[in-house]
Design a protein around this motif. Sequence first.
Motif, mmCIF file in Angstrom:
data_model
loop_
_atom_site.group_PDB
_atom_site.id
_atom_site.type_symbol
_atom_site.label_atom_id
_atom_site.label_comp_id
_atom_site.label_asym_id
_atom_site.label_seq_id
_atom_site.Cartn_x
_atom_site.Cartn_y
_atom_site.Cartn_z
ATOM 1 N N ALA A 1 0.788 -1.287 0.006
ATOM 2 C CA ALA A 1 0.023 0.000 -0.212
ATOM 3 C C ALA A 1 0.996 0.908 0.147
ATOM 4 O O ALA A 1 1.826 1.327 0.659
ATOM 5 C CB ALA A 1 -0.932 -0.153 1.231
ATOM 6 N N GLN A 2 0.570 2.294 -0.646
ATOM 7 C CA GLN A 2 1.425 3.579 -1.006
ATOM 8 C C GLN A 2 0.979 4.434 0.233
ATOM 9 O O GLN A 2 1.813 5.214 0.679
ATOM 10 C CB GLN A 2 0.986 4.320 -2.215
ATOM 11 N N GLN A 3 0.000 4.121 1.080
ATOM 12 C CA GLN A 3 -0.398 4.930 2.312
ATOM 13 C C GLN A 3 0.472 4.560 3.304
ATOM 14 O O GLN A 3 0.679 3.312 3.621
ATOM 15 C CB GLN A 3 -1.596 4.969 2.461
ATOM 16 N N SER A 4 1.092 5.224 4.029
ATOM 17 C CA SER A 4 1.710 4.985 5.342
ATOM 18 C C SER A 4 0.690 4.182 6.185
ATOM 19 O O SER A 4 -0.353 4.952 6.867
ATOM 20 C CB SER A 4 2.619 6.182 6.174
ATOM 21 N N ASN A 5 1.074 3.073 6.475
ATOM 22 C CA ASN A 5 -0.135 2.316 7.418
ATOM 23 C C ASN A 5 0.694 1.082 7.987
ATOM 24 O O ASN A 5 1.866 0.860 7.753
ATOM 25 C CB ASN A 5 -1.207 1.689 6.659
ATOM 26 N N ALA A 6 0.073 0.643 9.129
ATOM 27 C CA ALA A 6 0.513 -0.866 9.835
ATOM 28 C C ALA A 6 -0.630 -1.251 10.505
ATOM 29 O O ALA A 6 -1.378 -0.630 10.792
ATOM 30 C CB ALA A 6 1.771 -0.231 10.729
ATOM 31 N N PHE A 7 -0.448 -2.568 11.009
ATOM 32 C CA PHE A 7 -1.423 -3.154 11.787
ATOM 33 C C PHE A 7 -0.630 -4.181 12.477
ATOM 34 O O PHE A 7 0.193 -4.979 12.079
ATOM 35 C CB PHE A 7 -2.559 -3.661 10.853
ATOM 36 N N ALA A 8 -1.308 -4.999 13.683
ATOM 37 C CA ALA A 8 -1.101 -5.939 14.234
ATOM 38 C C ALA A 8 -2.315 -6.928 14.433
ATOM 39 O O ALA A 8 -3.408 -6.357 14.780
ATOM 40 C CB ALA A 8 -0.508 -5.775 15.568
ATOM 41 N N THR A 9 -2.102 -8.329 14.296
ATOM 42 C CA THR A 9 -3.305 -9.077 14.371
ATOM 43 C C THR A 9 -2.650 -10.535 14.747
ATOM 44 O O THR A 9 -1.523 -10.627 15.033
ATOM 45 C CB THR A 9 -4.221 -9.250 13.163
ATOM 46 N N GLY A 10 -3.733 -11.269 15.422
ATOM 47 C CA GLY A 10 -3.245 -12.682 15.927
ATOM 48 C C GLY A 10 -4.037 -13.087 17.104
ATOM 49 O O GLY A 10 -4.650 -12.325 17.735
ATOM 50 N N TRP A 11 -4.264 -14.338 17.210
ATOM 51 C CA TRP A 11 -5.090 -14.796 18.261
ATOM 52 C C TRP A 11 -4.226 -14.694 19.628
ATOM 53 O O TRP A 11 -5.272 -14.815 20.445
ATOM 54 C CB TRP A 11 -5.664 -16.307 17.783
ATOM 55 N N ASN A 12 -3.393 -14.778 19.909
ATOM 56 C CA ASN A 12 -2.733 -14.267 21.223
ATOM 57 C C ASN A 12 -1.384 -13.804 20.936
ATOM 58 O O ASN A 12 -0.658 -13.358 19.772
ATOM 59 C CB ASN A 12 -2.507 -15.668 21.870
ATOM 60 N N LYS A 13 -0.932 -13.031 22.186
ATOM 61 C CA LYS A 13 0.302 -12.128 22.218
ATOM 62 C C LYS A 13 1.550 -12.922 21.515
ATOM 63 O O LYS A 13 2.742 -12.305 21.373
ATOM 64 C CB LYS A 13 0.474 -11.550 23.346
ATOM 65 N N ASN A 14 1.552 -14.313 21.787
ATOM 66 C CA ASN A 14 2.886 -15.141 21.409
ATOM 67 C C ASN A 14 2.541 -15.640 19.906
ATOM 68 O O ASN A 14 3.538 -16.544 19.643
ATOM 69 C CB ASN A 14 3.226 -15.931 22.452
ATOM 70 N N ASP A 15 1.503 -15.415 19.237
ATOM 71 C CA ASP A 15 1.480 -15.945 17.957
ATOM 72 C C ASP A 15 0.610 -14.666 17.172
ATOM 73 O O ASP A 15 -0.456 -14.965 16.338
ATOM 74 C CB ASP A 15 0.537 -17.124 17.953
ATOM 75 N N ALA A 16 1.579 -13.755 16.869
ATOM 76 C CA ALA A 16 0.998 -12.456 16.236
ATOM 77 C C ALA A 16 1.558 -12.312 14.991
ATOM 78 O O ALA A 16 2.669 -12.722 14.498
ATOM 79 C CB ALA A 16 0.943 -11.199 17.302
ATOM 80 N N LEU A 17 1.024 -11.099 14.315
ATOM 81 C CA LEU A 17 1.677 -10.617 12.817
ATOM 82 C C LEU A 17 1.631 -9.069 13.151
ATOM 83 O O LEU A 17 0.674 -8.622 13.214
ATOM 84 C CB LEU A 17 0.693 -11.277 11.868
#
Length: 299
Positions: free
Chosen positions: A107-123
């Motif tokens: 994406a050309q817009q400056s952006n970021a995200f975090a996701t995942g079902w628990n804090k030790n298996d995230a993206l």
Amino acid sequence: MMRILLFLGTNLAVIVVASITLRLLGVEGYLRGQGINFNALLIFCFIVGMAGSMISLFISKWMAKRSTGTVVIETPSNATEKWLLDTVAELSRDAGIKTPEVGIFPAQQSNAFATGWNKNDALVAVSAGLLNRMRPEEVRAVLAHEIGHVANGDMVTLALIQGVVNTFVMFFARVVAHLVDSFLKSRTDGAGLGFMGYFAVVIVAEIVFGIIASAIVAWFSRFREYRADAAGAQLAGSGAMINALARLKAETQMPDQMPDTLRAMAITKGQTKSLMERLFASHPPLDDRIRALKEAAYR
């Protein structure tokens, strides 16, 4: 097409899980000849409401990768990717969590995200635009913000809140339909709403209660953004976090390329103007977030 298939697949999974669970619990239908079984209704709504939310949580990484085109960095192919992996590993260690998967989405817009079902298996993923236009210390602050989301368990908490809200939306919608049906039966010699009328009232009531529920979920989403900003400031420095948010604010006029399912996780949302927009916004206005960080820095 992918979004439609994901939506249908998720709903099919909810129906299957709910049906099996209700049968195992021995819960019968909540509508009976003599009235409504509120205990059975609450169990039914809880299982269906929570099942949808939990299934979405468990497949969140898979959905995020496919809907955004995120490419996970397995082995860095250049200095930027190596720096990204090293920085996320350092921030994760400081936050006391396992290092998430790290990815880049086109994406050309400056952006970021975090996701995942628990804090030790995230993206944690950042956009190509963010890497191209932000200074390293600002990128690090954005990564720290996303690590803050992961360390705070925001994805799990938001899913639980959504599940509880879903439960009560379904429950009260059916109670309202039952009350309307009972009222009409008392006035029309037992005719009532009928099958189609009953579910029409349920749908309308779910829309109304769903709007109210969305405001509750959005409030928590805004609250967690302030917490993630504070975590980002602690991990990367207040100045860097403030500068990163200011840089994001300057780009808010660019087209939003985040899928609807991930907008609550995107860092750039929040430039709202009207009261209604603020009430249902997943993110606070960036000016308010910057102000909160400055006030915290001067305490």
